[in-house]
Scaffold this active site. Sequence first.
Site, PDB file in Angstrom:
ATOM      1  N   ASN A  90      44.471 -25.972 -28.370  1.00 20.60           N
ATOM      2  CA  ASN A  90      45.034 -25.534 -29.867  1.00 20.60           C
ATOM      3  C   ASN A  90      44.425 -26.411 -30.636  1.00 20.60           C
ATOM      4  O   ASN A  90      45.920 -26.828 -31.637  1.00 20.60           O
ATOM      5  CB  ASN A  90      46.109 -24.694 -29.721  1.00 20.60           C
ATOM      6  CG  ASN A  90      47.404 -25.389 -29.261  1.00 20.60           C
ATOM      7  OD1 ASN A  90      47.135 -26.250 -28.450  1.00 20.60           O
ATOM      8  ND2 ASN A  90      48.404 -24.486 -29.591  1.00 20.60           N
ATOM      9  N   ASP A 303      53.786 -27.029 -20.176  1.00 21.52           N
ATOM     10  CA  ASP A 303      53.539 -26.690 -21.521  1.00 21.52           C
ATOM     11  C   ASP A 303      53.975 -27.540 -22.367  1.00 21.52           C
ATOM     12  O   ASP A 303      54.914 -27.126 -22.753  1.00 21.52           O
ATOM     13  CB  ASP A 303      54.284 -25.263 -21.774  1.00 21.52           C
ATOM     14  CG  ASP A 303      53.510 -24.390 -23.023  1.00 21.52           C
ATOM     15  OD1 ASP A 303      52.984 -25.314 -24.280  1.00 21.52           O
ATOM     16  OD2 ASP A 303      53.979 -23.674 -23.604  1.00 21.52           O
ATOM     17  N   HIS A 307      56.366 -32.216 -30.905  1.00 17.38           N
ATOM     18  CA  HIS A 307      56.776 -31.743 -32.536  1.00 17.38           C
ATOM     19  C   HIS A 307      57.114 -32.578 -33.318  1.00 17.38           C
ATOM     20  O   HIS A 307      57.875 -33.223 -33.086  1.00 17.38           O
ATOM     21  CB  HIS A 307      57.132 -29.614 -32.702  1.00 17.38           C
ATOM     22  CG  HIS A 307      56.546 -29.176 -31.952  1.00 17.38           C
ATOM     23  ND1 HIS A 307      55.198 -28.741 -32.907  1.00 17.38           N
ATOM     24  CD2 HIS A 307      56.646 -27.639 -31.068  1.00 17.38           C
ATOM     25  CE1 HIS A 307      54.472 -27.344 -32.072  1.00 17.38           C
ATOM     26  NE2 HIS A 307      55.419 -27.396 -31.233  1.00 17.38           N
TER      27      HIS A 307
HETATM   28 ZN   LIG Z   1      51.263 -20.557 -24.144  1.00 18.58          ZN
END
Ligand SMILES: [Zn+2]
Length: 428
Positions: A90, A303, A307
């Site tokens: 992503n 994960d 940010h």
């Molecule tokens: Zn995820």
Amino acid sequence: MTGFLLRGARPLGGSATDLLLDGGRIAEVGPGLSRAGAEVLDADGLVALPGLVDLHTHLREPGREDAETVESGTRAAALGGFTAVHAMANTEPVADTAGVVEQVWRLGREAGWCDVHPVGAVSVGLEGRRLAELGAMADSAARVRMFSDDGRCVADPLLMRRALEYVRAFGGVVAQHAQEPRLTEDAQMNESDLSGVLGLRGWPAVAEEAVIARDVLLAGHVGSRLHVCHVSTAGSVEILRWAKGRGTSVTAEVTPHHLLLTDELAATYDPVYKVNPPLRGREDVEALRTALADGTIDAVATDHAPHAAEDKDCEWAAAAFGMLGLETALSVVQEAMVETGLLDWAGVADRMAVRPAAIGRLDGQGRALEPNAPANVVLLDPAARETVDPSRFASHSRNTPYAGRVLPGRVVATFLRGRPTVLDGKPA
Ligand SMILES: [Zn+2]
């Protein structure tokens, strides 16, 4: 100088011995080794594990280099004891073509901190409508084997079925971010009494469990390999246990933060605790720990979700989902699993190196610390106790939920094919 002699290390936490790393491989293991010209590293009291493998890392490049780059993220990985990471798709642009996955793979090679295995998107632009060029990504220089729209759920059951069917041809796996979108519209935290009290929109466990149930049935039906990302609820564990019991080819991961933290932290309204899937209740944490210990959950995956400050330092509802993970993962697992007696160090090696490497089909990673294996090794000091100081992180971002918290263990050295990437706890 040729090679490194790790003197007095404890492989998998067992008895002390010496490991000689030479020519990119583990040359010898045994007490009292010597080798002219080898650099000797005093590893007395240190535990040696195979280099850790992360199945779930967000490196943010291309597109959000202000939050992380392949270089900074993989340096953080090395400091956390990792020798390989899977970079989620992503990015901006999305890693849905051979060109983008090759770019990420090349950036990883240039940086040299650890192996970077790009994850390919399942759908074009992560939009959940058309399958991306899975075959072209598999055939590319990046040799993609794991595909995921992570950050978003592959909600369309027919698209999920097609993806599962497609990846069979090259031994691939579809990694699902299990989040039923309609059940989680504007959801902010775990749905519970507390979400009502806090006035934050609830994220029900069933939104995760319903997708996992559907997908294990689909994977069983088409005879393909499914991996479930960041399992967070006790109900998900029950479904996985059932699916594995009937022989479905499904694997699953849990994050360090879901093994340690609970939804009560949302009461602070501090967005550093806002994460997808959300932190859950105490019973969920207990179920996840038990499932990781008994192998129902195969692996720990970070994960790692960096940010930029402006995306986190704002009110809860406006903040981005996600937490850093790479530089604290091993310490959190030590606290949640080792110091509770649920896993020994051999178990940690299995869940953080051996099984993730098998799921990602990485031949040279997650190997036993034996002669002739690639010298991917991490040395950690389990007796260390350190206060987490995000200002010292290699990551470009600072959104760790552990700032100021004392965590056990410290990565002292990491070797990637015999070359040190970390020495004395610092980038080498
Ligand atoms: Zn995820």
